[in-house]
Design a protein around this motif. Structure first.
Motif, PDB file in Angstrom:
ATOM      1  N   CYS A 200      63.381 -15.150  -5.948  1.00  0.00           N
ATOM      2  CA  CYS A 200      64.472 -15.220  -6.919  1.00  0.00           C
ATOM      3  C   CYS A 200      65.796 -15.338  -6.165  1.00  0.00           C
ATOM      4  O   CYS A 200      65.913 -14.903  -5.028  1.00  0.00           O
ATOM      5  N   ALA A 201      66.802 -15.848  -6.858  1.00  0.00           N
ATOM      6  CA  ALA A 201      68.144 -15.872  -6.277  1.00  0.00           C
ATOM      7  C   ALA A 201      68.536 -14.438  -5.939  1.00  0.00           C
ATOM      8  O   ALA A 201      68.260 -13.522  -6.701  1.00  0.00           O
ATOM      9  N   GLY A 202      69.138 -14.263  -4.772  1.00  0.00           N
ATOM     10  CA  GLY A 202      69.621 -12.945  -4.386  1.00  0.00           C
ATOM     11  C   GLY A 202      68.539 -11.960  -4.012  1.00  0.00           C
ATOM     12  O   GLY A 202      68.757 -10.753  -4.030  1.00  0.00           O
ATOM     13  N   CYS A 203      67.350 -12.455  -3.644  1.00  0.00           N
ATOM     14  CA  CYS A 203      66.252 -11.544  -3.285  1.00  0.00           C
ATOM     15  C   CYS A 203      66.564 -10.798  -1.989  1.00  0.00           C
ATOM     16  O   CYS A 203      66.843 -11.400  -0.963  1.00  0.00           O
TER      17      CYS A 203
ATOM     18  N   THR B  34      64.830   4.701   8.547  1.00  0.00           N
ATOM     19  CA  THR B  34      65.137   4.099   7.252  1.00  0.00           C
ATOM     20  C   THR B  34      66.242   3.083   7.498  1.00  0.00           C
ATOM     21  O   THR B  34      66.969   3.163   8.484  1.00  0.00           O
ATOM     22  N   ALA B  35      66.356   2.112   6.606  1.00  0.00           N
ATOM     23  CA  ALA B  35      67.365   1.075   6.784  1.00  0.00           C
ATOM     24  C   ALA B  35      67.678   0.464   5.435  1.00  0.00           C
ATOM     25  O   ALA B  35      67.031   0.773   4.426  1.00  0.00           O
ATOM     26  N   SER B  36      68.678  -0.399   5.433  1.00  0.00           N
ATOM     27  CA  SER B  36      69.039  -1.117   4.217  1.00  0.00           C
ATOM     28  C   SER B  36      69.429  -2.532   4.608  1.00  0.00           C
ATOM     29  O   SER B  36      70.073  -2.741   5.636  1.00  0.00           O
ATOM     30  N   ILE B  37      69.072  -3.495   3.776  1.00  0.00           N
ATOM     31  CA  ILE B  37      69.458  -4.873   4.088  1.00  0.00           C
ATOM     32  C   ILE B  37      70.970  -5.049   4.030  1.00  0.00           C
ATOM     33  O   ILE B  37      71.506  -6.008   4.559  1.00  0.00           O
TER      34      ILE B  37
ATOM     35  N   CYS C  69      66.656  -5.564  -5.741  1.00  0.00           N
ATOM     36  CA  CYS C  69      65.931  -6.670  -6.366  1.00  0.00           C
ATOM     37  C   CYS C  69      66.580  -6.922  -7.719  1.00  0.00           C
ATOM     38  O   CYS C  69      66.479  -6.091  -8.622  1.00  0.00           O
ATOM     39  N   ALA C  70      67.254  -8.053  -7.815  1.00  0.00           N
ATOM     40  CA  ALA C  70      68.031  -8.363  -9.021  1.00  0.00           C
ATOM     41  C   ALA C  70      67.136  -8.387 -10.259  1.00  0.00           C
ATOM     42  O   ALA C  70      67.488  -7.867 -11.318  1.00  0.00           O
ATOM     43  N   THR C  71      65.963  -8.980 -10.090  1.00  0.00           N
ATOM     44  CA  THR C  71      65.055  -9.162 -11.218  1.00  0.00           C
ATOM     45  C   THR C  71      64.534  -7.822 -11.751  1.00  0.00           C
ATOM     46  O   THR C  71      64.483  -7.594 -12.947  1.00  0.00           O
ATOM     47  N   GLY C  72      64.149  -6.967 -10.838  1.00  0.00           N
ATOM     48  CA  GLY C  72      63.519  -5.709 -11.248  1.00  0.00           C
ATOM     49  C   GLY C  72      64.512  -4.611 -11.593  1.00  0.00           C
ATOM     50  O   GLY C  72      64.201  -3.715 -12.368  1.00  0.00           O
TER      51      GLY C  72
ATOM     52  N   ILE D   4      73.865  -7.389  -2.079  1.00  0.00           N
ATOM     53  CA  ILE D   4      74.371  -6.631  -0.928  1.00  0.00           C
ATOM     54  C   ILE D   4      75.204  -5.445  -1.410  1.00  0.00           C
ATOM     55  O   ILE D   4      75.093  -4.323  -0.889  1.00  0.00           O
ATOM     56  N   GLU D   5      75.999  -5.706  -2.459  1.00  0.00           N
ATOM     57  CA  GLU D   5      76.832  -4.645  -3.025  1.00  0.00           C
ATOM     58  C   GLU D   5      75.975  -3.467  -3.514  1.00  0.00           C
ATOM     59  O   GLU D   5      76.301  -2.307  -3.261  1.00  0.00           O
ATOM     60  N   LEU D   6      74.879  -3.781  -4.198  1.00  0.00           N
ATOM     61  CA  LEU D   6      73.997  -2.730  -4.705  1.00  0.00           C
ATOM     62  C   LEU D   6      73.403  -1.904  -3.568  1.00  0.00           C
ATOM     63  O   LEU D   6      73.328  -0.684  -3.641  1.00  0.00           O
ATOM     64  N   GLY D   7      72.968  -2.602  -2.510  1.00  0.00           N
ATOM     65  CA  GLY D   7      72.414  -1.900  -1.360  1.00  0.00           C
ATOM     66  C   GLY D   7      73.447  -0.962  -0.759  1.00  0.00           C
ATOM     67  O   GLY D   7      73.138   0.159  -0.338  1.00  0.00           O
TER      68      GLY D   7
END
Ligand code: TPP
Ligand code: SF4
Ligand code: MG
Lengths: 288, 383
Positions: free
Chosen positions: A16-19, A177-180, A208-211, A220-223
């Motif tokens: 998906c876009a933004g995966c 642990t890490a984050s994209i 994950c934008a879809t889920g 990236i902002e959400l992460g």
């Protein structure tokens, strides 16, 4: 940090876009390089990257099933060793379901045996490939199609299973642990994992934008919000030594994170406060 | 009440009407929406059941055996890789005589990975001791679930049942379905009363014991006897079902076979296509019929033979293959009765089967070149 330009995951795959998952793989492979064999569990990543007769993988790659990626990687690692190819990285990319739930047994076995491999769990906090069902890594309060909110339910009623600490309890030399959304931090950890002899486990948080239900441009902002609110903590455990690798300057209220996603939209103030106090407690212990 | 729903929804409605107390399920395409509907029913308070969000299919069926062993009505559902992962415990469920009902969305097995329909998954579980019922449409899916509980829980049987629906073709296609009333279902299917297996401290019993060669064979023999007896139970149950709900079922369905020269034998949704082709060919004066196998286990050999014995030739259509010998249904029919039959492998991994393919199968069956040949339908030629 010197980031190689070469890409080992080709564009044009079907994510998906933004995966966030494929971003994570790109970053990891930049560190691991050409001399790497990848193993995937069934899940979004496997499906979106290999629609026969195409593949997005520029390195050798194998997928067998959903529940056994660590066992498959164990075989790959020993076979490479038996051929004297000790210098080849073996990396697993498995989802949170393939790690925390159905694949936990084979992961535990591989960690215990001490294979020289890097296991990266890309954690989007649900079974996304099959359409957003809860996993052991789904956070408290999230609505998924198998933990839906309703008259008798506020969504997922259990906290996220702490897989990195379960891995640490195996006594493996490296857990992180890490984050994209913190690519340098993540890539440094991948580099370290590849240099260490024995099993390394990296738990990669990945919006994950879809889920999750947000605009794909905000991945990236959400992460970042997850980390800045203390909902996701970046740390590493090297030879038993625990270290927080990133501390937000000022911790933001969890509400900002929760309210930016559809999966938490239904929550009442009471549940949101419960989540905040849980985060406060964990962060207090770590002085974040 | 008539509702336009998918077969997955129909299964979920059938489960809700059957009032299971424990439902351990794990998602897998194309079964997933069954587990989602059931989760929503429970979240909304419409189904009063313990919904267990297990971490794998091995655990789904294991929890189902535990629950059924503890004496309650139990449901689970899966597909393909999930059913294969359950394999070990399917034997245990049957051997322990737990009357579990499971929905299976028929899907191809890996590798290569395919989420699309064929029937390899459930056919490959044929020796586990489970009864298997193949639905042609969503209405049958719902009705078969309710019937399966009554058949499985019958004291003469006590074997688990699988209700099979073709992936996507049925699971994700909507059609009008008559949903029975709860009152009627409650009367037809009273609460489960276990007398042979329950974990009750007041009356301790041991389930799943270790047996030496003095006992094992008798346990297996008892299962075979139960499977044979289930044939009458199925007929009686369907009879009773018809009296209450007005819909008629059997172990097989005979569609235009009585005077047919050529009879096609098949299972599941493809039977809808075949019926349409039979109608067209009959209009042109061709004596063609369809024998739909509903109960694959127990195997309705007398019923099949009774219908096909007067045909000139039959064609058996398999959405599965046992490598080296061909379609499983074809070989079982050949082994069990004297008939002139041609075997066809088709629809693997979701390969479309068109009405023209069916017409060609009829032609090939009339004029076979080599009757031992495994005929592949719709295979792409080497380029
Ligand atoms: C044995 C088995 N059970 C179920 C499935 C169906 N299935 C495929 S991927 C998947 C969920 C994957 O979730 P996760 O590991 O979190 O990866 P994601 O899709 O979120 O990337 C499921 C349930 C399967 N392929 N095999
Ligand atoms: S559902 Fe989520 S994880 Fe899967 S491809 Fe789409 S964005 Fe990526
Ligand atoms: Mg996931």
């Amino acid at each position: 940090m010197d980031i190689p330009e070469e890409e080992f995951l080709a564009p044009g795959h079907r994510a998906c876009a933004g995966c966030g998952a494929t971003i994570g793989v790109r970053l990891a492979l930049k560190m691991l390089g050409k001399n790497t064999v990848a193993v995937s569990a069934t899940g979004c990543l496997e499906v979106v990257t290999t629609p026969y007769p195409e593949t997005a993988w520029k390195i050798p790659w194998i997928h067998v099933a959903f529940e056994n990626s660590a066992a498959v990687a164990s075989g790959v690692e020993r076979a490479l060793r038996s051929q004297g190819k000790d210098d080849v990285n073996v990396v697993v990319f498995a989802g949170d379901g393939g790690t925390a739930d159905i694949g936990l047994q084979s992961l535990s076995g591989a960690m215990e045996r001490g294979h020289n491999l890097i296991y990266i769990c890309y954690d989007n906090e649900a079974y996304m490939n099959t359409g957003v069902q809860r996993s052991g890594a789904t956070p408290y309060g999230a609505s998924t199609t198998t933990s839906p909110h309703g008259k008798e339910s506020f969504g997922e009623d259990k906290p996220k299973k702490n897989i990195p600490m379960i891995m640490a309890a195996h006594g493996v030399p490296y857990v992180a642990t890490a984050s994209i959304s913190y690519p340098e931090d993540f890539m440094k950890k991948v580099k370290k994992a590849s240099e260490i002899e024995g099993p390394a486990y990296i738990h990669l948080h990945q919006p994950c934008a879809t889920g999750w239900g947000y605009d794909p441009s905000k991945t990236i902002e959400l992460g970042r919000l997850a980390v800045e609110t203390g909902s996701w903590i970046l740390y590493e455990i090297e030879d038993g030594e625990f270290k927080v690798t990133y501390r937000p300057m000022e911790r933001k209220p969890v509400n900002i994170y929760l309210e930016s996603q559809k999966r938490f939209k239904h929550l009442a103030d009471e549940e949101k406060e419960r989540i905040q106090s849980y985060v406060d407690q964990v962060c207090a212990e770590l002085k974040i | 009440m008539l509702k336009v729903i998918s077969a997955n929804r129909a299964i979920a409605e059938g489960v809700k009407l059957s009032r299971p107390q424990v439902v351990p399920v794990y998602p897998i395409t194309p079964q997933t929406s069954i587990s989602e509907y059931l989760a929503q029913f429970v979240a909304d308070g419409d189904l009063n059941a313990e919904y267990i969000r297990v971490e794998s299919e091995h655990s789904a069926i294991s929890a189902a055996v535990g629950a059924s062993g503890a004496g309650v009505r139990t449901f689970t559902a899966t597909s393909s890789q999930g059913l294969a992962l359950m394999h070990e415990i399917l034997f245990v469920a049957a051997g322990m005589r737990t009357p579990i009902v499971m929905g299976n969305a028929n899907r191809a097995l890996s590798a290569p990975l395919s989420i699309w329909n064929d029937q390899q998954d459930s056919i490959s579980q044929r020796d586990t001791g489970w009864m298997q019922f193949f639905a042609e449409n969503a209405q049958e899916a719902l009705d078969f679930v309710i019937n399966a509980y009554k058949i499985s829980e019958n004291k003469e049987v006590l074997l688990p049942s699988m209700v099979c629906i073709d992936g996507f073709i049925l699971t994700h296609t909507v059609e009008p379905v008559d949903i029975p009333s709860q009152d009627d279902v409650d009367k037809f299917l009273p609460a489960y009363q276990p007398t042979h297996a329950y974990l009750d401290p007041e009356e301790p019993m041991s389930l799943g014991t270790f047996t030496d060669p003095d006992y094992y064979m008798e346990a297996r023999y008892a299962m075979e006897v139960a499977m044979q007896k289930s044939k009458k139970v199925i007929k009686d149950t369907y009879q009773e079902f018809e009296e209450v709900f007005g819909r008629q079922y059997g172990m097989i369905e005979n569609y235009q076979c009585d005077d047919a020269e050529i009879i096609l034998v098949a299972m599941g949704s493809i039977c809808g296509t075949i019926k349409a082709v039979v109608d067209i060919l009959r209009k042109k004066g061709e004596k063609v019929g369809l024998l739909k196998v509903i109960a694959y286990r127990p195997f309705p050999q007398e019923e099949i033979y009774d219908v096909v014995k007067n045909a000139q030739r039959i064609a058996v259509l398999d959405k599965n293959i046992s490598f080296g010998i061909g379609g499983v249904l074809f070989n079982e029919i050949k082994a069990k009765m004297e008939v002139d039959a041609s075997g066809f492998i088709l629809g693997l991994g979701g390969r479309d089967v068109s009405p023209d393919d069916i017409v060609n199968i009829v032609k090939q069956t009339r004029n076979p070149t080599d009757t031992d040949k495994i005929n592949w339908i719709g295979l792409k030629e080497e380029e």
